[in-house]
Write a protein that holds these residues in place. Structure first.
Motif, mmCIF file in Angstrom:
data_model
loop_
_atom_site.group_PDB
_atom_site.id
_atom_site.type_symbol
_atom_site.label_atom_id
_atom_site.label_comp_id
_atom_site.label_asym_id
_atom_site.label_seq_id
_atom_site.Cartn_x
_atom_site.Cartn_y
_atom_site.Cartn_z
ATOM 1 N N ALA A 52 3.945 -2.305 -5.813
ATOM 2 C CA ALA A 52 2.624 -2.326 -5.186
ATOM 3 C C ALA A 52 1.850 -3.558 -5.621
ATOM 4 C CB ALA A 52 1.850 -1.057 -5.545
ATOM 5 N N ALA A 53 1.858 -3.836 -6.914
ATOM 6 C CA ALA A 53 1.123 -4.999 -7.423
ATOM 7 C C ALA A 53 1.749 -6.303 -6.949
ATOM 8 C CB ALA A 53 1.079 -4.947 -8.944
ATOM 9 N N ASP A 54 3.079 -6.399 -7.021
ATOM 10 C CA ASP A 54 3.750 -7.652 -6.632
ATOM 11 C C ASP A 54 3.520 -7.969 -5.156
ATOM 12 O OD1 ASP A 54 4.671 -7.877 -9.203
ATOM 13 O OD2 ASP A 54 6.700 -7.136 -8.755
ATOM 14 N N LEU A 55 3.721 -6.974 -4.288
ATOM 15 C CA LEU A 55 3.570 -7.223 -2.862
ATOM 16 C C LEU A 55 2.114 -7.472 -2.482
ATOM 17 C CD1 LEU A 55 6.024 -4.575 -1.333
ATOM 18 C CD2 LEU A 55 6.368 -7.036 -1.578
ATOM 19 N N SER A 56 1.184 -6.765 -3.103
ATOM 20 C CA SER A 56 -0.225 -6.970 -2.784
ATOM 21 C C SER A 56 -0.689 -8.361 -3.207
ATOM 22 C CB SER A 56 -1.075 -5.894 -3.454
ATOM 23 O OG SER A 56 -0.751 -4.617 -2.938
ATOM 24 N N ARG A 57 -0.197 -8.840 -4.336
ATOM 25 C CA ARG A 57 -0.536 -10.201 -4.755
ATOM 26 C C ARG A 57 0.076 -11.234 -3.811
ATOM 27 N NH1 ARG A 57 0.108 -7.859 -10.062
ATOM 28 N NH2 ARG A 57 -1.903 -7.840 -11.151
ATOM 29 N N GLU A 58 1.327 -10.988 -3.406
ATOM 30 C CA GLU A 58 1.965 -11.903 -2.452
ATOM 31 C C GLU A 58 1.175 -11.948 -1.142
ATOM 32 O OE1 GLU A 58 6.038 -12.207 0.258
ATOM 33 O OE2 GLU A 58 6.045 -10.951 -1.547
ATOM 34 N N ALA A 59 0.768 -10.770 -0.666
ATOM 35 C CA ALA A 59 -0.014 -10.707 0.569
ATOM 36 C C ALA A 59 -1.358 -11.396 0.400
ATOM 37 C CB ALA A 59 -0.211 -9.244 0.980
ATOM 38 N N LEU A 60 -2.003 -11.196 -0.749
ATOM 39 C CA LEU A 60 -3.306 -11.813 -1.003
ATOM 40 C C LEU A 60 -3.216 -13.328 -0.917
ATOM 41 C CD1 LEU A 60 -6.270 -11.568 -1.835
ATOM 42 C CD2 LEU A 60 -5.509 -11.503 -4.227
ATOM 43 N N LEU A 61 -2.194 -13.924 -1.532
ATOM 44 C CA LEU A 61 -2.023 -15.371 -1.483
ATOM 45 C C LEU A 61 -1.781 -15.847 -0.053
ATOM 46 C CD1 LEU A 61 0.207 -15.915 -4.659
ATOM 47 C CD2 LEU A 61 -2.217 -16.509 -4.373
ATOM 48 N N ALA A 62 -0.978 -15.099 0.694
ATOM 49 C CA ALA A 62 -0.701 -15.488 2.078
ATOM 50 C C ALA A 62 -1.959 -15.415 2.926
ATOM 51 C CB ALA A 62 0.387 -14.588 2.660
ATOM 52 N N ALA A 72 0.829 -1.211 0.000
ATOM 53 C CA ALA A 72 0.000 0.000 0.000
ATOM 54 C C ALA A 72 0.860 1.258 0.000
ATOM 55 C CB ALA A 72 -0.923 -0.005 1.213
ATOM 56 N N LEU A 73 1.975 1.229 0.744
ATOM 57 C CA LEU A 73 2.872 2.381 0.758
ATOM 58 C C LEU A 73 3.554 2.564 -0.593
ATOM 59 C CD1 LEU A 73 4.518 1.961 4.288
ATOM 60 C CD2 LEU A 73 2.560 3.366 3.650
ATOM 61 N N ALA A 74 3.928 1.454 -1.224
ATOM 62 C CA ALA A 74 4.522 1.535 -2.558
ATOM 63 C C ALA A 74 3.540 2.154 -3.544
ATOM 64 C CB ALA A 74 4.964 0.151 -3.021
ATOM 65 N N GLN A 75 2.271 1.774 -3.433
ATOM 66 C CA GLN A 75 1.252 2.343 -4.324
ATOM 67 C C GLN A 75 1.132 3.850 -4.106
ATOM 68 O OE1 GLN A 75 -2.105 3.627 -3.555
ATOM 69 N NE2 GLN A 75 -2.142 4.114 -5.745
ATOM 70 N N ALA A 76 1.164 4.267 -2.849
ATOM 71 C CA ALA A 76 1.061 5.702 -2.551
ATOM 72 C C ALA A 76 2.247 6.482 -3.104
ATOM 73 C CB ALA A 76 0.952 5.916 -1.037
ATOM 74 N N LEU A 77 3.405 5.818 -3.225
ATOM 75 C CA LEU A 77 4.594 6.466 -3.760
ATOM 76 C C LEU A 77 4.693 6.365 -5.275
ATOM 77 C CD1 LEU A 77 7.216 5.378 -1.081
ATOM 78 C CD2 LEU A 77 6.501 7.715 -1.582
ATOM 79 N N GLY A 78 3.694 5.725 -5.903
ATOM 80 C CA GLY A 78 3.711 5.602 -7.352
ATOM 81 C C GLY A 78 4.569 4.469 -7.868
ATOM 82 N N ASP A 79 5.025 3.570 -6.984
ATOM 83 C CA ASP A 79 5.808 2.403 -7.407
ATOM 84 C C ASP A 79 4.829 1.281 -7.724
ATOM 85 O OD1 ASP A 79 7.530 0.291 -7.778
ATOM 86 O OD2 ASP A 79 8.794 0.758 -6.047
#
Length: 799
Positions: A576-586, A565-572
């Motif tokens: 943002a997508a990679d970490l959010s997908r990793e979190a979703l699977l976990a 979420a912080l990466a998304q706020a920074l425009g990365d």
């Protein structure tokens, strides 16, 4: 009557035959200054004058006072006048602490410092001197008396909590209200903010971050109207620096012929007498005690902090008794051991002497309180410091059968102890607390307390308590934030940000990945809503990458989700997508439905910003379904708001209104006013699209009021932009220009490129309406360029 600006009659410069006092021309000749300098001194309030018959009249005493202080007014060029956000006159920024006691014995230093700060050839002044000599107090007094000399504001930035020079730009930006977001570097945004302004920055306690000194040269080189006043125990050693050594207070000579008048004329003795009288109202400087008081001041080297600590003991010790006690510590007090740190060579024994006067229980509380950075509340003190134990030490893993630290005791005993430490000048109430009373400890005292804490064997255990209190605070605030606990309405994290940072750093240094990740993850409201996104991501990334870290899948999944979420706020967007997908699977493996919903919410928001509206709807709808399944209505309202925004982007205004209205029925009754304000902006946008400009304006104004109350500068900028759009549609070109100009300034200051795109394009439309075709095309091209740099398809389309 003193003339400031009330009488606009031109001054001819020549005195009439009748009347008393000098004209501006005569006063200039008397001081060897230009007449223009005298007139500017009068206009800025540095020199009292009356006007009779169109001529300034300056009394000799006023001129003598001005000549003593040698006021040389600073040259001004007024920047663009500020746009008022909600009526009333513009106010000059001034956040310098207000002293509660007078400055004594510094008349000469104050006059010389004021002169140097008003010298047009000087931009950087460094107050140097030993700890406790009064550098900060002198800086505050100078800034207060020069308040009107800096037309765009005076800012006080305390660098005491910092040890990393890289955080200095962030501390300055925070004081100026510049938000940490994606886009230009923080230094670049600071330069853009300060370049057009006549301003004074006071950077206090710079000695631990001297590697940041080149930043000041960079800022000063680009900002001709900026001046910087630094307090530091060492010089900065950079170009343009003017050092200003702050000497100890003058002490009476050791002479048998000393008179009471001579003793009372000494700044050091006056300070001692004032503070002693505050501690013991019947105290007075007399023929009988003046020699002992003068000797105390001399033996304390005229250092104000040492004198104040000594005088506070007047409640229990008379001056001769104090003098006898000081004699046992004179050697260390005047020089100290060469193998000790320099900051301890002049003050350690003074603090040790005060520490020795405490009871064993007060000593224990004092050293435990030293773990707090930037102050503490009573609840925090109870959590970290309460409890008694036999023996002197508290090892983390005591031997079997050894005495261990007792659990926290009653709050009343801690309160009594804090009050006692306040009475003994080792703790002080924080100035103007926003809510619950807070207390602070001077840095020198705190460092000594930490040494004693280490020596007692308690430090590791008390530091663990401090970190545990920080975690409990943050997790309780997060529970309020996501609607799982009743709201208190208070800003509970802001006052303890330095404590939270210290706890995070301690956990990182200790390799405590699990607790550190819990704390950093629960801090996401602070990271996102205060614009401290980069700092939050740095902490989380460091904790996630600790070697051998095994925080557990639940803790790790949550940390990964927040980092996304912080990466998304920074425009990365990629991270943002990679970490959010990793979190979703976990979260799916763990069966954590709420966690899944948060990860999906970030994926949806990121997809919307990148222009993939279909994917955004899918992610956000799934997020909404999950939030509803766990009865998290507030988080569900966030998903509804994002879905509303997607609907507006796809042209489905009716659906956007319905979704925003549904969310509003959830958050307004619950008192979540920032959520209310953001939804009102969505509905204001819809009303504008439908041509209901009266409704659009009403909703925009309500949102603006809510953002201003909360101090949300991004929200204020967005609301001004929406209201400016409404004014443009209404054909009120002047109002549109004022509102959009204010929005543009705020978005530029906080560094929000997406907001800049919208407002710059609207300014282009405004210029078109004014018939300024060439500048209109330039503005629209500028908006397009910003959108392309950000890789933002939806903003590119709008431009």
């Amino acid at each position: 009557m003193t003339d400031r600006a009330g009488d606009r009659t031109p001054d001819t410069g020549h005195a009439p035959r009748e009347g008393t006092g000098m004209s501006a021309l005569e006063a200039a000749a008397a001081l060897g200054l230009s007449e223009r300098t005298i007139r500017r001194a009068i206009a800025q309030g540095h020199l009292n004058a009356s006007k009779r018959g169109g001529v300034y009249r300056i009394a000799p005493d006023d001129l003598a006072r001005y000549g003593t202080l040698r006021h040389v007014p600073h040259h001004h060029h007024d920047p663009q006048p500020p746009v008022l956000l909600s009526g009333g006159a513009p106010t000059r920024a001034f956040n310098v602490p207000r002293p509660l006691t007078p400055l004594l014995g510094r008349e000469r230093e104050l006059g010389e410092l004021r002169e140097r700060l008003l010298d047009e050839e000087v931009q950087l002044v460094t107050l140097t001197g030993p700890g406790g000599v009064g550098k900060t107090r002198l800086a505050i007094e100078a800034a207060t008396t020069l308040r009107d000399a800096f037309g765009d504001g005076v800012w006080f930035i305390d660098l005491l909590p910092l040890t990393d020079p890289a955080r200095v730009p962030g501390a300055i930006a925070e004081a100026l209200g510049i938000r940490d977001t994606a886009g230009r570097s923080l230094t670049s945004r600071l330069m853009s903010f300060l370049e057009p302004r006549e301003a004074l920055l006071i950077l206090d306690n710079f000695e631990r971050v001297t590697d940041a000194a080149p930043l000041l040269v960079t800022l000063l080189g680009s900002c001709p109207g900026l001046k910087v006043l630094v307090t530091s125990r060492v010089s900065l050693r950079v170009s343009g620096e003017r050092q200003f050594p702050v000497p100890p207070l003058a002490c009476p000579d050791a002479t048998p012929t000393l008179t009471l008048a001579e003793a009372a004329g000494s700044g050091a003795v006056r300070l001692f007498a004032m503070r002693a009288e505050a501690a013991r109202p019947e105290f007075a400087l007399t023929e009988a005690n003046m020699a002992a008081v003068a000797a105390i001041c001399r033996q304390l080297d005229g250092l104000p902090l040492a004198i104040e600590l000594a005088a506070a003991r007047a409640k229990h010790l008379n001056p001769p008794a104090m003098l006898a006690r000081l004699n046992r510590r004179l050697e260390l007090l005047t020089g100290g051991m060469r193998d000790q740190p320099s900051r301890m060579q002049s003050m350690r024994d003074t603090v040790a002497w005060s520490y020795d006067l405490l009871t064993p229980g007060e000593q224990r509380l004092f050293r435990r309180l030293s773990v707090f950075v930037g102050g503490f509340s009573l609840d925090a003190a109870v959590a970290a410091c309460a409890g008694d134990e036999p023996g002197a030490g508290n090892p983390r893993h005591p031997p079997e059968g050894a005495a261990t630290l007792a659990p926290p005791g009653p709050p009343s005993s801690v309160l009594d102890g804090v009050i006692s430490l306040i009475d003994k000048s080792l703790v002080e109430p924080a100035r103007e607390p926003a809510g619950e009373p807070r207390f602070t400890m001077l840095d020198t005292l705190r460092e000594y307390g930490l040494e004693r804490l280490e020596a007692s064997g308690e430090r590791e255990l008390i530091q663990e308590r401090h970190a545990a209190w920080c975690l409990a605070l943050v997790e309780s605030v997060e529970a309020e934030r996501i609607g799982l606990a009743p709201r208190t309405g208070a800003d509970r994290l802001g006052p303890d940000r330095d404590n939270l940072r210290r706890a995070l750093q301690w956990l990182r240094d200790r390799g405590e990945a699990s607790t550190g990740l819990r704390l950093a993850s629960a801090l996401w409201p602070l990271w996102l809503e205060r614009g401290e996104v980069s700092e939050g991501r740095a902490h989380l990334s460091a904790l996630l990458s600790l070697p051998g870290a095994s925080p557990g899948e639940q803790v790790r999944a949550r940390a990964v989700c927040v980092t996304g979420a912080l990466a998304q706020a920074l425009g990365d967007h990629d991270q943002a997508a990679d970490l959010s997908r990793e979190a979703l699977l976990a979260f799916q493996r763990l069966g954590d439905v709420r966690g899944e919903a948060f990860a999906l919410n970030t994926l949806g928001l990121d997809a919307m910003i990148q222009g993939d509206n279909a994917a955004a709807v899918a992610f956000l709808q799934d997020s909404l379904t999950r939030f509803r399944s766990v009865a998290d209505s507030r988080a569900g309202a966030w998903a509804l708001r994002h879905l509303s925004s997607v609907a507006f982007r796809t042209g489905d205004v009716a659906r956007g209104v319905a979704l925003a209205g549904e969310a509003l029925t959830i958050v307004r009754p619950a008192g979540h006013y920032l959520d209310v304000a953001r939804l009102l902006l969505n509905l204001s946008h819809a009303a504008t699209l439908r041509g209901d400009l009266e409704r659009a304006e009403a909703m925009g104004k309500e949102a603006l009021d809510l953002f201003q109350i909360a101090g949300d500068r991004w929200g204020v900028a967005d609301a001004l932009q929406r209201l400016g759009h409404v004014a443009l549609e209404q054909g009120d070109v002047a109002q549109a220009s004022a509102l959009l100009g204010a929005s543009h300034s705020l978005f530029r200051d906080i560094g929000d490129p997406e907001g800049l795109v919208v407002v710059v394009v609207l300014l282009g439309w405004l210029h078109r309406a004014q018939g300024l075709r060439e500048s209109a095309e330039d503005l629209i091209a500028e908006g397009l360029a910003i959108a392309r740099r950000q890789g933002n398809p939806s903003r590119i389309a709008s431009a």
